[in-house]
Design an enzyme around this catalytic site. Structure first.
Site, PDB file in Angstrom:
ATOM      1  N   ASP A  94     -12.107 -10.193  -1.910  1.00  0.00           N
ATOM      2  CA  ASP A  94     -13.446 -10.326  -1.327  1.00  0.00           C
ATOM      3  C   ASP A  94     -14.374  -9.404  -2.105  1.00  0.00           C
ATOM      4  OD1 ASP A  94     -12.708  -7.860  -0.081  1.00  0.00           O
ATOM      5  OD2 ASP A  94     -12.324  -8.837   1.836  1.00  0.00           O
ATOM      6  N   GLU A 119       0.811  -1.225   0.000  1.00  0.00           N
ATOM      7  CA  GLU A 119       0.000   0.000   0.000  1.00  0.00           C
ATOM      8  C   GLU A 119       0.847   1.279   0.000  1.00  0.00           C
ATOM      9  OE1 GLU A 119      -2.899  -0.510   3.151  1.00  0.00           O
ATOM     10  OE2 GLU A 119      -3.633  -2.362   2.280  1.00  0.00           O
ATOM     11  N   ASN A 138       2.292  -4.826  -3.278  1.00  0.00           N
ATOM     12  CA  ASN A 138       0.880  -5.189  -3.135  1.00  0.00           C
ATOM     13  C   ASN A 138       0.074  -3.921  -2.845  1.00  0.00           C
ATOM     14  OD1 ASN A 138      -1.148  -7.303  -2.676  1.00  0.00           O
ATOM     15  ND2 ASN A 138      -1.046  -6.780  -0.489  1.00  0.00           N
ATOM     16  N   GLU A 187      -6.014 -10.578  -2.049  1.00  0.00           N
ATOM     17  CA  GLU A 187      -6.906 -10.411  -0.889  1.00  0.00           C
ATOM     18  C   GLU A 187      -8.363 -10.317  -1.335  1.00  0.00           C
ATOM     19  OE1 GLU A 187      -5.578  -7.175   1.649  1.00  0.00           O
ATOM     20  OE2 GLU A 187      -3.466  -7.668   1.325  1.00  0.00           O
ATOM     21  N   HIS A 242     -10.128  -5.943  -3.011  1.00  0.00           N
ATOM     22  CA  HIS A 242     -11.258  -5.785  -2.084  1.00  0.00           C
ATOM     23  C   HIS A 242     -12.360  -5.092  -2.881  1.00  0.00           C
ATOM     24  CE1 HIS A 242      -9.071  -7.240   1.319  1.00  0.00           C
ATOM     25  NE2 HIS A 242      -8.081  -6.405   1.063  1.00  0.00           N
TER      26      HIS A 242
HETATM   27  O1  9MR Z   1      -7.902  -8.446   7.748  1.00  0.00           O
HETATM   28  C1  9MR Z   1      -6.998  -7.653   8.483  1.00  0.00           C
HETATM   29  C2  9MR Z   1      -7.648  -7.196   9.793  1.00  0.00           C
HETATM   30  O2  9MR Z   1      -7.869  -8.310  10.635  1.00  0.00           O
HETATM   31  C3  9MR Z   1      -6.771  -6.168  10.466  1.00  0.00           C
HETATM   32  O3  9MR Z   1      -7.436  -5.657  11.602  1.00  0.00           O
HETATM   33  C4  9MR Z   1      -6.451  -5.063   9.494  1.00  0.00           C
HETATM   34  C5  9MR Z   1      -5.580  -4.008  10.125  1.00  0.00           C
HETATM   35  O4  9MR Z   1      -5.297  -2.976   9.275  1.00  0.00           O
HETATM   36  O5  9MR Z   1      -5.803  -5.590   8.367  1.00  0.00           O
HETATM   37  C6  9MR Z   1      -6.612  -6.453   7.651  1.00  0.00           C
HETATM   38  O6  9MR Z   1      -5.963  -6.906   6.481  1.00  0.00           O
HETATM   39  C7  9MR Z   1      -5.581  -5.902   5.559  1.00  0.00           C
HETATM   40  C8  9MR Z   1      -4.324  -6.381   4.870  1.00  0.00           C
HETATM   41  O7  9MR Z   1      -3.345  -6.678   5.834  1.00  0.00           O
HETATM   42  C9  9MR Z   1      -3.821  -5.356   3.887  1.00  0.00           C
HETATM   43  N1  9MR Z   1      -4.835  -4.977   2.956  1.00  0.00           N
HETATM   44  C10 9MR Z   1      -6.122  -4.599   3.506  1.00  0.00           C
HETATM   45  C11 9MR Z   1      -6.622  -5.674   4.463  1.00  0.00           C
HETATM   46  C12 9MR Z   1      -8.000  -5.322   4.987  1.00  0.00           C
HETATM   47  O8  9MR Z   1      -7.925  -4.171   5.795  1.00  0.00           O
END
Ligand code: 9MR
Length: 469
Positions: free
Chosen positions: A278, A170, A212, A276, A248
């Site tokens: 969804d 990111e 990513n 990732e 996402h």
């Molecule tokens: O799914 C993850 C969630 O449990 C955490 O609280 C969150 C914290 O920022 O991160 C989520 O996963 C993220 C991933 O690491 C990076 N891309 C976005 C995902 C969804 O927020």
């Protein structure tokens, strides 16, 4: 594969464009005749994906591995696992120089036991940082040392266990510029990305190294920014192997330029991963939305298969119960392949059939894990009484029933707590009827201030639309 990728980078460095190399069988694999490998009768996602030459993964939450249904889905349906949180900086180096690998190691063990690939997530990210990194107190030299030390320790520790690393996560803002709320960007400037990749390559020369990001699935300002960065990294000989498209996505808003966008990155000689995936929707889910979601999971899967450099797809969370979506987007959810009761949704079926699999033994893809009877038992000029009876296909300890009330407002209820927001009604169990066995039923009732006649709405149990009883 690794050597091919690195060679592609070198060719581009010399100013020559190469076309994407084959990771999956490409579009031709989808049209193979019955009896050929691509048409294998497969009942699980991982069997079907393997026949297509791609991996199919899930983000795994270690805290859920004790649940037998969860761990059996995670192990039998997926050929790759990503630690949803356990390999992030806040978990692995909470205080400077003291590393904690327990969560990541547990997942590596799980993957080893189940013959799965581990996708490493993530080494350098502005989020989920311990405060000693995020508070901005480190000088540039010190932060650079901390970043390189973190990368080196993780990549060394997981060398041989992790097939891919999201080295930088990111890094971009939506307008395609570098993310300015990243402590790395602010303190170290643009150069931190190349440095992170070089450090990761030195620590684990065999892992594939990815950048990513999200909202880069279609051709837009952000994916343009990333594309330009990746081209420039390749031209400098920076060891980057792959791009992760988080994906996402939102129901009915799959970017139409997804495939063309993947292809332009593939044409740089890189591997691509949907990291990732969804597809979220407004709650409550209903049968029509879940059906469209199934088609859209299938379409994203076909998009990956159509671009030969697309190596695999990871879904972000095993089930709707585990998904990050409802916590981040209130009123939205139902974004994964399995419902809150860990039953496969049309999304599962869509992905499986797009991978060329067929449903056979194994999970029943029937989305209806419940039936519901919605009856107006009494009606007068300015009021009505409704009884809802739900029969569940899964055992429940606590339940939430949702539906859209076509007319009026709820003025009283029994055997449930009933709330309303606009037309959306949410009923949660009372203390005496929270536990329901497989095949069992429960009923509750409510009164409204409208006597209008209407067609009974679709009733959902824990986010899954119930078939009318
Ligand atoms: O799914 C993850 C969630 O449990 C955490 O609280 C969150 C914290 O920022 O991160 C989520 O996963 C993220 C991933 O690491 C990076 N891309 C976005 C995902 C969804 O927020």
């Amino acid at each position: 594969m690794f050597l091919l990728v690195r060679r592609a980078a070198a060719v581009i460095a010399a100013g020559v464009m190469v076309s994407g190399f084959a990771v999956n069988g490409g579009a031709s694999a989808q049209t193979s005749a019955p009896g050929e490998a691509g048409a294998l009768q497969a009942a699980t996602l991982r069997e079907a994906a393997e026949a297509k030459g791609v991996f199919v993964g899930a983000a795994v939450n270690n805290g859920r591995l004790g649940d037998g249904t969860y761990s059996s889905i995670a192990s039998t349906q997926f050929s790759s696992v990503t630690a949803e949180n356990a390999m992030k900086w806040d978990a692995t180096e909470p205080s400077r120089g003291s590393f904690n690998y327990s969560g990541g190691d547990r997942l590596v063990e799980f993957a080893r036991a189940n013959d799965q690939q581990v996708y490493g997530h993530t080494l350098v990210w502005h989020s989920q940082l311990p405060s000693w990194v995020s508070n901005g107190g480190l000088s540039a030299g010190d932060l650079r040392n901390a970043m390189n030390n973190h990368i080196t320790n993780l990549a060394n520790h997981y060398e041989g266990s992790v097939a891919y690393w999201d080295v930088v996560n990111e890094a971009f803002d939506e307008d395609g510029s570098r993310r300015d709320n990243s402590v790395f960007q602010r303190t170290l400037g643009d150069g931190y990305i190349a440095e992170a990749f070089r450090t990761a390559d030195a620590a684990d020369p065999n892992a594939k190294l990815c950048i990513n990001d999200y909202n880069i699935e279609g051709i837009n300002a952000k994916s343009d920014g990333l594309y330009n960065l990746v081209r420039s990294l390749l031209s400098q000989g920076v060891p980057i192997d792959c791009v992760g498209f988080q994906s996402h996505l939102i129901l009915d808003q799959i970017p139409s330029s997804f495939q063309a966008n993947l292809q332009r990155f593939a044409d740089l000689g890189l591997e691509l991963i949907i990291t990732e995936l969804d597809i979220r929707m407004r709650l409550p889910a209903d049968a029509a939305k879940l059906e469209r979601q199934g088609q859209q999971f299938a379409s994203v899967t076909r998009t990956c298969l159509a671009v030969s450099a697309c190596a695999g797809i990871t879904v972000w969370g095993v089930s709707d119960r585990d998904s990050w979506v409802p916590g981040t987007f209130p009123g939205e959810g139902a974004a994964t392949l399995y419902d809150e009761n860990l039953r496969p949704k049309p999304a599962f079926n869509g992905m499986l059939t797009a991978l060329g699999g067929t449903t056979g033994p194994g999970p029943d893809p029937d989305p209806a894990s419940c039936t519901a009877n919605y009856t107006v038992t009494d009606r007068w000029n300015s009021g009505s009484v409704v009884r809802v009876t739900v029969t569940t296909g899964a055992s429940l300890s606590g339940w939430t029933v949702t539906f859209a009330l076509p007319a009026g407002s709820v003025t009283g209820s029994w055997n449930a707590q009933v709330g309303q927001s606009g037309t959306a009604v949410t009923a949660t169990n009372a203390s005496h009827n929270s536990t329901v066995a497989v095949g069992g039923s429960f009923s509750f009732g409510f009164q409204t201030n409208s006597g209008a006649t209407y067609t009974p709405p679709t009733v959902s149990l824990n986010g899954t639309a119930c078939a009318p009883a």
